[in-house]
Design an enzyme around this catalytic site. Structure first.
Site, short mmCIF file in Angstrom:
data_model
loop_
_atom_site.label_atom_id
_atom_site.label_comp_id
_atom_site.label_asym_id
_atom_site.label_seq_id
_atom_site.Cartn_x
_atom_site.Cartn_y
_atom_site.Cartn_z
N ASN A 48 0.83 -1.21 0.00
CA ASN A 48 0.00 0.00 0.00
C ASN A 48 0.87 1.26 0.00
OD1 ASN A 48 -2.43 -1.55 0.32
ND2 ASN A 48 -1.86 -1.83 2.46
N GLU A 192 -15.63 4.19 4.18
CA GLU A 192 -14.31 4.46 3.63
C GLU A 192 -14.52 5.31 2.39
OE1 GLU A 192 -12.06 0.79 2.99
OE2 GLU A 192 -12.68 0.13 4.97
N HIS A 224 -7.01 4.69 1.99
CA HIS A 224 -6.51 4.42 0.64
C HIS A 224 -6.74 5.59 -0.33
CE1 HIS A 224 -5.51 0.25 1.57
NE2 HIS A 224 -6.55 0.33 2.38
C1 PLP Z 1 -5.00 -0.26 6.79
C2 PLP Z 1 -6.34 0.27 7.12
C3 PLP Z 1 -6.67 0.71 8.42
C4 PLP Z 1 -5.75 0.50 9.58
O1 PLP Z 1 -4.67 1.33 9.53
P1 PLP Z 1 -3.30 0.87 10.18
O2 PLP Z 1 -2.52 2.10 10.31
O3 PLP Z 1 -2.71 -0.14 9.24
O4 PLP Z 1 -3.64 0.24 11.52
C5 PLP Z 1 -7.90 1.28 8.61
N1 PLP Z 1 -8.79 1.41 7.61
C6 PLP Z 1 -8.51 0.97 6.36
C7 PLP Z 1 -9.52 1.13 5.30
C8 PLP Z 1 -7.30 0.38 6.09
O5 PLP Z 1 -7.05 -0.09 4.87
#
Ligand code: PLP
Length: 411
Positions: A48, A192, A224
């Site tokens: 990512n 999201e 993202h």
């Molecule tokens: C990776 C992710 C998280 C968590 O974040 P981290 O910093 O890896 O704990 C939360 N929400 C989404 C949509 C993610 O992809």
């Protein structure tokens, strides 16, 4: 107690039989378009680190400088004596980047979701989440004790139906018990902006209109989207012109930003409340200052001319990968949707089949993980390809060759 080891072995056997067993693979190199795994170099289409910042000299230097100036560890939680300068500088940079009044960072995005949602909501409140939100949000929503309702993925009618239902509930609140939670009955909608396992986008404008109409708050997880959308590359909220209209902006520093940690941006009141109530913030030692310094360098780099250049490159690779995915669908898997993001999932379906395909790709020098339950629903296993700014066009050609070889073998 003696039967415990046997029951764990039994559970693991069940996980294996279902094609769901996972194992850690030790990587002997920094993150990048190429990684060393088991003594072999593989082209990496799994990370990512969209803008290629995780191993960028500017972030490395910032981290090293912070170690020199502030040491290796923070020594305590932020509220005790660990609130070192790099955290404050990072929060100012993030609040400015997200055009918010204030920001609070956490040790991870998971901790940010957990601390924020459980602090804001209690048993008298209602939390409404999209079916496909990240596990950190699901876990936090459950843990908050609020009434949890799930709307069909990106389905505005379903969301509105639930908001109407919630409005009826909140008119007749139960008598309040004394607590440190807010006193009135509240409704929080959570989505999201770019969905992590499908790469599609939420209809944010319409969701904002709905939450305003029904007097709810909105929390948007931009894990993202940060670094990838918007003229200033701050996220999808900016991209679709909703700056200032989302109460709670969540993000992670571990993806496009290139470091580690999570954050919440919002009003000063919200952030002050979280400092005083978010248990994952209060009862946890501050992260190492180097991670805050690296993240701040990442936030600055995203906004620089080089950030613009990296942004252009990742989108070029994304377009290339999307065409490739489209050309291979449905031999290998269905491409979820022609959604514009650097996440391109090939949905295989069967878990064991997805694992076999991932193995066959590794044999051909390409690393793409098989994403399975519980990260996605059962029967929805997928090869989740991601591209980064540091992939060369030629890397995508190698990916295409490897995917075509597997597709042909299958037919
Ligand atoms: C990776 C992710 C998280 C968590 O974040 P981290 O910093 O890896 O704990 C939360 N929400 C989404 C949509 C993610 O992809």
């Amino acid at each position: 107690m003696k039967t415990w080891p046997r029951s764990l072995e039994g559970a693991l056997a069940g996980i294996r039989d279902a094609g769901l067993h996972r194992q850690l693979r030790e990587i002997d190199s920094p993150q990048g378009p190429r990684i060393q795994l088991d003594g072999r170099e593989l082209i990496n289409f799994s990370s990512n680190d969209y803008l290629g910042l995780a191993n960028h000299p500017a972030l490395r230097e910032a981290a090293i400088r912070a170690v020199r100036d502030f040491g290796a560890g923070a020594g305590a939680s932020r509220l005790i004596c660990g609130s070192l300068k790099p955290f404050h500088e990072l929060e100012e940079a993030l609040a400015d980047f997200k055009r918010a009044k204030a920001c609070l960072t956490f040790s991870s995005g998971y901790a940010a979701a957990m601390g924020t949602i459980t602090a804001l909501l209690g048993r008298n409140d209602v939390v409404i989440i999209d079916k496909l939100v990240h596990a950190s949000i699901v876990d936090a929503a459950r843990h908050s004790g609020a009434t949890l309702r799930v709307f069909k993925h990106n389905d505005l009618d379903d969301l509105e139906r639930i908001l109407q239902w919630a409005q009826r509930q909140t008119r007749n609140p139960e008598p309040e018990t004394r607590s440190s939670k807010p006193e009135t009955r509240n409704v929080l909608v959570i989505t999201e902006s770019v969905f992590s396992m499908d790469g599609d986008l939420a209809p944010l404008k319409e969701i904002v209109e709905l939450k305003d109409r029904y007097g709810a708050w909105l929390m948007v997880d931009e894990a993202h989207a940060t670094g990838l959308f918007g003229e200033r590359r701050s996220g999808l909220i900016e991209h679709v012109g909703l700056t200032g209209r989302v109460e709670i902006q969540m993000g992670t520093l571990g993806k496009a930003v290139g470091a580690a940690g999570g954050f919440i941006c919002g009003s000063r009141t919200l952030i002050d409340f979280l400092v005083n109530s978010a248990r994952s913030f209060i009862f946890s030692t501050a992260p190492v200052p180097a991670s805050a310094a690296a993240a701040r360098a990442g936030v600055e780099l995203i906004q620089s001319a080089e950030g613009a250049d990296r942004h252009r490159r990742v989108w070029e690779r994304a377009a290339q990968a999307q065409r490739l995915g489209g050309s291979l669908s449905p031999q290998i898997g269905r491409v979820a949707e022609a959604a514009p993001s650097p996440i391109i999932p090939l949905i295989v379906g069967n878990e064991s089949e997805a694992v076999r395909q991932a193995e066959a790709l590794r044999e051909r020098g390409v690393f793409i993980p098989a994403i399975r339950f519980p990260t996605v629903a059962r029967g929805e296993a997928r090869l989740r390809m991601t591209v980064t700014a540091d992939h060369a066009p030629n890397d995508l050609d190698q990916l295409a060759a490897a995917l075509r070889a597997i597709a042909n073998r299958k037919l």
